[in-house]
Design a protein around this motif. Structure first.
Motif, PDB file in Angstrom:
ATOM      1  N   ASP A  96      -6.677  -0.808  -7.843  1.00 52.93           N
ATOM      2  CA  ASP A  96      -7.415  -1.062  -9.082  1.00 52.93           C
ATOM      3  C   ASP A  96      -6.575  -0.801 -10.337  1.00 52.93           C
ATOM      4  O   ASP A  96      -6.883  -1.329 -11.397  1.00 52.93           O
ATOM      5  N   ARG A  97      -5.522  -0.024 -10.226  1.00 51.34           N
ATOM      6  CA  ARG A  97      -4.631   0.205 -11.371  1.00 51.34           C
ATOM      7  C   ARG A  97      -3.945  -1.085 -11.807  1.00 51.34           C
ATOM      8  O   ARG A  97      -3.725  -1.299 -12.994  1.00 51.34           O
ATOM      9  N   ASN A  98      -3.549  -1.863 -10.828  1.00 50.03           N
ATOM     10  CA  ASN A  98      -2.839  -3.111 -11.112  1.00 50.03           C
ATOM     11  C   ASN A  98      -3.150  -4.067  -9.971  1.00 50.03           C
ATOM     12  O   ASN A  98      -2.416  -4.152  -8.999  1.00 50.03           O
ATOM     13  N   ARG A  99      -4.255  -4.756 -10.110  1.00 50.04           N
ATOM     14  CA  ARG A  99      -4.794  -5.552  -9.004  1.00 50.04           C
ATOM     15  C   ARG A  99      -4.002  -6.842  -8.819  1.00 50.04           C
ATOM     16  O   ARG A  99      -4.221  -7.830  -9.512  1.00 50.04           O
ATOM     17  N   LYS A 100      -3.104  -6.800  -7.872  1.00 50.68           N
ATOM     18  CA  LYS A 100      -2.326  -7.967  -7.480  1.00 50.68           C
ATOM     19  C   LYS A 100      -2.420  -8.104  -5.970  1.00 50.68           C
ATOM     20  O   LYS A 100      -2.567  -7.110  -5.257  1.00 50.68           O
ATOM     21  N   PRO A 101      -2.298  -9.316  -5.473  1.00 51.98           N
ATOM     22  CA  PRO A 101      -2.321  -9.482  -4.011  1.00 51.98           C
ATOM     23  C   PRO A 101      -1.040  -8.948  -3.367  1.00 51.98           C
ATOM     24  O   PRO A 101      -0.012  -8.802  -4.026  1.00 51.98           O
ATOM     25  N   GLY A 102      -1.147  -8.649  -2.073  1.00 49.00           N
ATOM     26  CA  GLY A 102       0.032  -8.250  -1.303  1.00 49.00           C
ATOM     27  C   GLY A 102       0.566  -6.869  -1.588  1.00 49.00           C
ATOM     28  O   GLY A 102       1.772  -6.643  -1.535  1.00 49.00           O
ATOM     29  N   ARG A 103      -0.295  -5.934  -1.862  1.00 53.46           N
ATOM     30  CA  ARG A 103       0.140  -4.550  -2.119  1.00 53.46           C
ATOM     31  C   ARG A 103       0.352  -3.758  -0.827  1.00 53.46           C
ATOM     32  O   ARG A 103       1.342  -3.060  -0.683  1.00 53.46           O
ATOM     33  N   PHE A 104      -0.636  -3.854   0.072  1.00 50.73           N
ATOM     34  CA  PHE A 104      -0.607  -3.047   1.286  1.00 50.73           C
ATOM     35  C   PHE A 104      -0.920  -3.893   2.509  1.00 50.73           C
ATOM     36  O   PHE A 104      -1.822  -4.724   2.481  1.00 50.73           O
ATOM     37  N   LEU A 105      -0.189  -3.642   3.576  1.00 49.79           N
ATOM     38  CA  LEU A 105      -0.480  -4.193   4.900  1.00 49.79           C
ATOM     39  C   LEU A 105      -0.697  -2.981   5.789  1.00 49.79           C
ATOM     40  O   LEU A 105       0.219  -2.176   5.987  1.00 49.79           O
ATOM     41  N   ILE A 106      -1.928  -2.809   6.267  1.00 45.55           N
ATOM     42  CA  ILE A 106      -2.237  -1.633   7.077  1.00 45.55           C
ATOM     43  C   ILE A 106      -2.476  -2.059   8.521  1.00 45.55           C
ATOM     44  O   ILE A 106      -3.066  -3.105   8.781  1.00 45.55           O
ATOM     45  N   LEU A 107      -1.995  -1.247   9.438  1.00 47.08           N
ATOM     46  CA  LEU A 107      -2.126  -1.511  10.863  1.00 47.08           C
ATOM     47  C   LEU A 107      -2.914  -0.382  11.491  1.00 47.08           C
ATOM     48  O   LEU A 107      -2.653   0.787  11.209  1.00 47.08           O
TER      49      LEU A 107
END
Length: 178
Positions: A96-107
């Motif tokens: 939410d600080r800087n909403r851009k796509p592709g920030r985290f990929l979680i497994l």
């Protein structure tokens, strides 16, 4: 073929969502798939394995550690995320600080329900993809393909084993751990 389709879906999701999750049982190929995506993503990424003590130590102050990658617009891959369910509210705040796509990929290897309960705070920020063991559409539909899948199972280590003895040994060891 199915894995390539899933890979393409995940890449598209990383262009649309701040957080993308890959869920599936252990030994199904989540880490392998994530590393392939890391090579294809087109931006710098960081891989964190929460089963490694050194990576867990990096997250003694997770906000401080993860914030540096948000500023640099890097993809952060977090493997075995179910080991730190307290990360989910932090991920929401960082996104939410800087909403851009592709920030985290979680497994995650835990059940989808457990992950969903833990990640309620990520609603609208995350999309999940499930990676299953090989299925008939991935291995072929001939009688021989079906028989092999039936006998060896769909886990890559078992299905792709050099011989049936090793496949059996692998399956026995895998089942024995549960």
């Amino acid at each position: 073929m199915i894995e390539r389709k899933l890979q393409a879906k995940i890449l598209r999701s990383l262009e649309q969502f701040p957080v993308v999750g890959i869920l599936g049982s252990r030994q199904v190929g989540k880490t392998t798939l994530a590393k392939e995506i890391k090579n294809l993503i087109g931006k710098t990424s960081v891989y964190i394995d929460l089963e490694l003590p050194s990576d867990l130590n990096k997250l003694q102050d997770p906000e401080l550690y993860l914030s540096q990658f948000i500023v640099d617009d890097k993809l952060v891959i977090i493997d075995e995320v179910q080991r730190m369910p307290d990360l989910f509210p932090l991920l929401r705040s960082l996104v939410d600080r800087n909403r851009k796509p592709g920030r985290f990929l979680i497994l995650g290897s835990a059940s989808r329900d457990l992950i969903r309960q833990s990640s309620e705070t990520l609603a609208g920020r995350i999309i999940y993809h499930e990676l299953t063991p090989f299925n008939i559409n991935e291995v072929g539909k001939t009688r021989q393909d079906i028989k092999k899948l039936w006998l060896l199972g769909g886990y890559p280590e078992s299905y792709l084993a050099k011989d049936e003895d090793f496949s059996f040994t692998w399956r026995y060891a895998f089942i024995q751990t549960y």
